[in-house]
Design a protein around this motif. Structure first.
Motif, PDB file in Angstrom:
ATOM      1  N   THR A   1     -71.884  35.618 104.733  1.00 35.65           N
ATOM      2  CA  THR A   1     -71.023  35.923 103.582  1.00 35.65           C
ATOM      3  C   THR A   1     -71.736  36.821 102.577  1.00 35.65           C
ATOM      4  O   THR A   1     -71.157  37.793 102.075  1.00 35.65           O
ATOM      5  CB  THR A   1     -70.580  34.620 102.884  1.00 35.65           C
ATOM      6  OG1 THR A   1     -69.814  33.837 103.798  1.00 35.65           O
ATOM      7  CG2 THR A   1     -69.725  34.928 101.655  1.00 35.65           C
TER       8      THR A   1
ATOM      9  N   SER B   1     -67.042  32.943 108.171  1.00 33.74           N
ATOM     10  CA  SER B   1     -67.828  33.414 107.027  1.00 33.74           C
ATOM     11  C   SER B   1     -67.783  34.927 106.901  1.00 33.74           C
ATOM     12  O   SER B   1     -67.740  35.462 105.786  1.00 33.74           O
ATOM     13  CB  SER B   1     -69.282  32.947 107.169  1.00 33.74           C
ATOM     14  OG  SER B   1     -69.371  31.540 107.164  1.00 33.74           O
TER      15      SER B   1
ATOM     16  N   GLY C   1     -66.336  36.931 103.721  1.00 35.74           N
ATOM     17  CA  GLY C   1     -67.169  37.908 103.030  1.00 35.74           C
ATOM     18  C   GLY C   1     -66.471  39.239 102.852  1.00 35.74           C
ATOM     19  O   GLY C   1     -66.726  39.957 101.892  1.00 35.74           O
TER      20      GLY C   1
ATOM     21  N   THR D   1     -67.857  35.343  97.573  1.00 40.39           N
ATOM     22  CA  THR D   1     -67.334  36.632  98.046  1.00 40.39           C
ATOM     23  C   THR D   1     -67.290  37.666  96.920  1.00 40.39           C
ATOM     24  O   THR D   1     -67.796  38.786  97.060  1.00 40.39           O
ATOM     25  CB  THR D   1     -65.925  36.454  98.630  1.00 40.39           C
ATOM     26  OG1 THR D   1     -65.983  35.546  99.733  1.00 40.39           O
ATOM     27  CG2 THR D   1     -65.355  37.793  99.099  1.00 40.39           C
TER      28      THR D   1
END
Length: 455
Positions: free
Chosen positions: A78, A158, A162, A305
């Motif tokens: 991420t 993930s 991200g 994020t």
């Protein structure tokens, strides 16, 4: 006006709050789905008896240690993907993901073989008695040996998060949840002329649902229309220079998770010694408690994020504001859940058991849990924000202090030596959460995490 209030005020524009909700709500729904997988497993397994519940619980203690490594690479994924996406470097994001998948494949295979060879020794080490061992081994083998499917799910999800896509992991998690529920019923109890496999069926259902979700995630990540994609035709050779950089970022997160999970194993084994009923109550309370994590984890995903993407764009002040407003929003939701826990504790406990002693223990624990939700929100959201920025070392240090310095030591003194019972375990847990929450918030407000470089 203090630092926190200023940040909330500056970040109160609707469009930015909307971006947080846009990422957080699907992540919360996804996490609800993952929790329901565990709830459904416990619900069906509870029909097989107290030993079966303990068998699933002791298996999960071990799996949580292994998952620590998978989650660490998920955190690294991420952080790296969000930073590269923020800097408009999609090819770098794709390259990093391929490297992480290769490393994760290697680790997953090693963990699977370790579980296969040492399953009985691991469970005995954790304090399983003969009855618990009989129930635990089939479930343990079915879930832990093919753990590579779980690790791939974590990494691929993930990566999509991200890149700012939390809807796809949510949709796939819902499919996996439904699949697990159907397979649980069929494989545990049987249907028509099929008699079912008992507790082994619960483990098989969990693994099969993970296989299905991994296939869907891989299909999405290899689609050219995705936010970014990896091509199966490109080089999949491990780059040791990139691997070293990834490990530098992910290893502290792995150690942080290992500190947490190994601590849980140690004090979990102490709880087992209190008695099977106390341990069953502990697992039921923990299952119910997991619902309070959902907002924190969801807004933590949004924070990780957006903080990573903001730093990729060199917007440092905005990055800090995102983390604080994400914490504020998560706290509102978690306090509401805490109030529900406190008021409806008896009714929630009775959903899982009819044993009066276990119900009484679960009620006491849930009412302790209800009181420290704002601090729990810090450990979830602010930790994610720091890790999304690439600051993975500080959460590791705070976990070492909280888990081993407070929780393990406290459980040993209060429960093993002074024999205060299960509520004391959770009182120590609350103390750990409060101390770690304060430490993490101070770091976030005054630390130099905004200057961490990611390559």
């Amino acid at each position: 006006m203090n630092e926190f209030t200023k940040s909330v005020y500056k970040f109160s524009k609707f469009d930015k709050v909307k971006n947080i909700f846009f990422l957080a709500i699907p992540a919360i729904i996804e996490n609800i789905s993952h929790v329901f997988i565990g709830v459904v497993d416990i619900y069906f397994v509870s029909k097989l008896g107290t030993e079966a519940i303990a068998g699933v619980g002791i298996t999960n203690l071990t799996m949580n240690v292994y998952i620590a490594f998978f989650m660490a690479f998920g955190i690294g994924t991420t952080a790296l993907v969000s930073r590269h996406i923020g800097a408009n470097e999609k090819e770098k994001a794709s390259y990093v993901l391929r490297q992480i998948l290769l490393m994760n494949l290697f680790i997953g295979i090693i963990i699977g073989f370790t579980n296969l060879i040492f399953s009985k020794k691991i469970l005995l080490f954790l304090g399983a008695d003969a009855k618990t061992l009989e129930s635990a081994i089939p479930y343990f083998l079915a879930v832990s040996v093919p753990s590579i499917f779980l690790s791939m799910n974590i990494i691929l999800s993930s990566a999509l998060r991200g890149a700012g896509n939390t809807k796809t992991p949510m949709n796939i998690a819902l499919i996996a949840n439904l699949t697990n529920a159907i397979l649980d019923y069929i494989l545990i109890f049987g249907i028509l002329n099929f008699n079912g496999f008992g507790i082994l069926g619960a483990g098989l259902a969990t693994t099969l649902s993970r296989v299905i979700s991994m296939i869907f995630l891989f299909q999405k990540i290899t689609n050219k229309k995705s936010e970014f994609y990896i091509s199966i035709l490109e080089s999949w050779k491990l780059d040791f220079i990139s691997a070293k950089a990834i490990l530098k970022l992910s290893l502290p997160a792995a150690v942080e998770r290992l500190i947490m999970r190994s601590g849980q194993v140690v004090y979990g084994s102490m709880i087992i010694k209190i008695g099977t009923e106390a341990y069953a109550a502990h697992n039921i309370a923990g299952t119910i408690e997991s619902f309070s994590y959902l907002p924190g984890m969801g807004f933590g995903v949004a924070a990780a994020t957006l903080v990573g993407q903001s730093l990729g764009k060199e917007e440092k002040e905005n990055a800090q504001n995102i983390g604080l407003i994400s914490y504020f929003l998560a706290t509102i939701f978690m306090v509401i859940i805490g109030i529900i826990f406190y008021i409806y504790a008896p009714e929630l406990a009775k959903l899982f058991t009819k044993d009066d002693f276990i119900i009484n223990q679960v009620v006491k624990v849930l009412r302790i849990i209800a009181l420290f939700q704002p601090f729990l929100a810090i450990t979830l959201v602010i930790t994610s924000a720091l890790q999304g920025a690439g600051d993975t070392k500080f959460p590791m240090y705070s976990s070492l202090i909280g888990i081993w310095g407070i929780r393990v030591l406290g459980v040993y003194i209060l429960c093993v030596k002074l024999e205060y019972g299960l509520p004391a375990v959770w009182a120590v847990y609350a103390m750990d959460i409060v101390v770690r929450g304060i430490i993490l918030m101070v770091r976030y407000l005054y630390g130099d995490w905004k200057n961490v470089e990611i390559k």
